[in-house]
Design a protein around this motif. Structure first.
Motif, PDB file in Angstrom:
ATOM      1  N   GLN A  91      41.728  40.805  45.871  1.00 22.78           N
ATOM      2  CA  GLN A  91      41.881  39.264  46.323  1.00 22.78           C
ATOM      3  C   GLN A  91      40.345  38.984  46.455  1.00 22.78           C
ATOM      4  OE1 GLN A  91      44.604  40.055  49.843  1.00 22.78           O
ATOM      5  NE2 GLN A  91      45.793  38.745  48.857  1.00 22.78           N
ATOM      6  N   ARG A  92      39.599  39.571  46.975  1.00 18.79           N
ATOM      7  CA  ARG A  92      38.130  38.922  47.231  1.00 18.79           C
ATOM      8  C   ARG A  92      37.482  38.631  45.965  1.00 18.79           C
ATOM      9  NH1 ARG A  92      33.665  43.409  49.084  1.00 18.79           N
ATOM     10  NH2 ARG A  92      33.995  43.529  46.767  1.00 18.79           N
ATOM     11  N   ASP A  93      37.567  39.607  44.946  1.00 14.77           N
ATOM     12  CA  ASP A  93      36.853  39.495  43.521  1.00 14.77           C
ATOM     13  C   ASP A  93      37.673  38.407  42.669  1.00 14.77           C
ATOM     14  OD1 ASP A  93      34.819  40.874  44.886  1.00 14.77           O
ATOM     15  OD2 ASP A  93      35.540  42.610  44.185  1.00 14.77           O
ATOM     16  N   GLU A  94      39.110  37.970  43.173  1.00 11.73           N
ATOM     17  CA  GLU A  94      39.872  37.446  42.100  1.00 11.73           C
ATOM     18  C   GLU A  94      40.355  38.202  40.860  1.00 11.73           C
ATOM     19  OE1 GLU A  94      38.162  33.543  41.571  1.00 11.73           O
ATOM     20  OE2 GLU A  94      38.477  32.970  43.722  1.00 11.73           O
ATOM     21  N   VAL A  95      40.708  39.426  41.137  1.00 12.19           N
ATOM     22  CA  VAL A  95      40.994  40.266  39.927  1.00 12.19           C
ATOM     23  C   VAL A  95      42.526  40.589  40.113  1.00 12.19           C
ATOM     24  CG1 VAL A  95      40.752  42.518  38.903  1.00 12.19           C
ATOM     25  CG2 VAL A  95      38.811  41.479  39.979  1.00 12.19           C
ATOM     26  N   ASP A  96      43.261  40.338  38.833  1.00 12.19           N
ATOM     27  CA  ASP A  96      44.679  40.546  38.723  1.00 12.19           C
ATOM     28  C   ASP A  96      44.826  41.978  38.446  1.00 12.19           C
ATOM     29  OD1 ASP A  96      45.439  38.058  38.882  1.00 12.19           O
ATOM     30  OD2 ASP A  96      44.385  37.845  36.584  1.00 12.19           O
ATOM     31  N   VAL A  97      44.103  42.885  38.011  1.00 16.13           N
ATOM     32  CA  VAL A  97      44.355  44.131  37.471  1.00 16.13           C
ATOM     33  C   VAL A  97      42.874  44.919  37.267  1.00 16.13           C
ATOM     34  CG1 VAL A  97      45.145  45.961  35.781  1.00 16.13           C
ATOM     35  CG2 VAL A  97      46.428  43.772  35.991  1.00 16.13           C
ATOM     36  N   ALA A  98      42.970  46.263  37.835  1.00 15.25           N
ATOM     37  CA  ALA A  98      41.828  46.995  37.757  1.00 15.25           C
ATOM     38  C   ALA A  98      42.201  48.355  37.539  1.00 15.25           C
ATOM     39  CB  ALA A  98      40.819  47.143  39.260  1.00 15.25           C
ATOM     40  N   ILE A  99      41.223  48.968  36.553  1.00 14.22           N
ATOM     41  CA  ILE A  99      41.278  50.527  36.224  1.00 14.22           C
ATOM     42  C   ILE A  99      40.246  51.155  36.960  1.00 14.22           C
ATOM     43  CG2 ILE A  99      41.628  52.142  34.448  1.00 14.22           C
ATOM     44  CD1 ILE A  99      42.585  49.838  32.611  1.00 14.22           C
ATOM     45  N   ARG A 100      40.714  52.128  37.646  1.00 13.78           N
ATOM     46  CA  ARG A 100      39.537  52.869  38.493  1.00 13.78           C
ATOM     47  C   ARG A 100      40.024  54.407  38.624  1.00 13.78           C
ATOM     48  NH1 ARG A 100      36.872  49.691  37.791  1.00 13.78           N
ATOM     49  NH2 ARG A 100      35.464  48.282  39.143  1.00 13.78           N
ATOM     50  N   MET A 101      38.914  55.226  38.855  1.00 15.22           N
ATOM     51  CA  MET A 101      39.201  56.530  39.123  1.00 15.22           C
ATOM     52  C   MET A 101      39.164  56.873  40.735  1.00 15.22           C
ATOM     53  SD  MET A 101      38.254  56.342  36.097  1.00 15.22           S
ATOM     54  CE  MET A 101      36.503  55.469  36.019  1.00 15.22           C
TER      55      MET A 101
END
Length: 306
Positions: A136-146
């Motif tokens: 929400q803060r970074d205005e990201v819809d989708v992220a891929i993370r480890m």
């Protein structure tokens, strides 16, 4: 009756036109009605959205954040209504994606031409970064993370698992020798990350017990791709995901070290998105595409246990 979406539409138009009177004319309202609506929104939120003067008005920091959120929410509403009206979920709009640098550069970017071919009306805004992301803060819809998902405001779909491996270039080993057991690493230059959350201890299984060994060296970096390149250049020993260095090990550019001392050093790879009732069609389409295309690659390149 709750009409927050209507209030958002008026607020967005005020921002875009720069005045209450222009918004009133555009929406067939009176300037006083527009002003009262904005004031009511500010009162409900408990913040000031505009800095007003006799000659001008400008968004506050809170106003800018609220405007960005309103634009995205109204876009989702438009998409939902359009999909129902047309009888199918039309996949369109702006999709903001954030992915770690190694995974993005080596795996996701090569898949984007196919995704764009399938969904030409989706504009993909992709950022590659190993830094921690807050959707929400970074205005990201989708992220891929480890790593494990610990935030209940997010949902996740599993993409795969990858061993963390200790690697070095043959040139480095020729000059400094090959460590035979974890304790040998204290005499080597070990490459590390400079994240606040990063640890300078590497886990090993020694005599059946998990031991965290403190390492140090002359190089720090903020992303896995740079650390991989430092290892390839013979500047030290690194600890990286097998998915990241699979091809390097296979072609002999890097050598895996101490494999039998870290069989349980494994990380999860997930695709995360906001935990909301209605997932926008563009987000759902991207997630399904990534799970279908990326998961099989990670299953192969994540590397089996030693």
């Amino acid at each position: 009756m709750d009409n927050r979406s209507g209030d958002m539409q008026v607020f967005v138009k005020v921002v875009e036109t720069g005045s209450f009177s222009a918004t009133a004319q555009l929406l067939h309202m009176s300037p006083s009605a527009v002003s009262k609506l904005v004031s009511r929104t500010e009162k409900r939120l408990g913040v000031q959205l505009f800095k007003r003067s006799t000659r001008s008005m400008a968004l506050t920091t809170e106003g800018r954040a609220f405007y960005d959120s309103c634009v995205r929410i109204l876009q989702d509403i438009d998409e939902a209504e359009l999909s129902v009206a047309q009888g199918f979920a039309q996949v369109r709009g702006l999709l903001r994606v954030n992915v770690s640098l190694p995974l993005g550069q080596h795996y996701l970017l090569p898949l984007l031409p196919e995704f764009q071919g399938l969904y030409p009306d989706v504009t993909v805004d992709i950022s590659l970064s190993d830094a921690k992301v807050e959707l929400q803060r970074d205005e990201v819809d989708v992220a891929i993370r480890m790593g494990r998902l610990n935030d209940l405001s997010y949902r996740a779909r599993h993409l795969g698992r990858s061993r963390k491996v200790i690697v070095a270039a043959p040139d480095y080993l020729a000059r400094h020798g090959t460590p035979r057991e974890p304790s040998d690493l204290v005499r080597h230059r070990c490459l590390a990350f400079n994240f606040r959350r990063a640890t300078d201890e590497w886990p090993f299984l020694v005599d059946g017990k998990l031991v965290h060994l403190a390492v140090q060296g002359g190089m720090l970096t903020n992303n896995g791709e740079t650390l991989r390149q430092l290892a390839l250049d013979g500047l030290g020993i690194g600890r990286l995901g097998m998915f990241h260095v699979y091809d390097d090990i296979r072609r002999g550019a890097l050598v895996e070290l101490l494999p039998h001392f870290n069989p349980s050093d494994v990380e999860e790879i997930t695709i995360i998105f906001l935990n909301q009732k209605h997932v926008p069609p563009r987000v759902r389409a991207f997630i399904d595409f990534v799970v279908e295309r990326l998961a099989p690659l990670l299953a192969i390149n994540g590397g089996p246990p030693p």
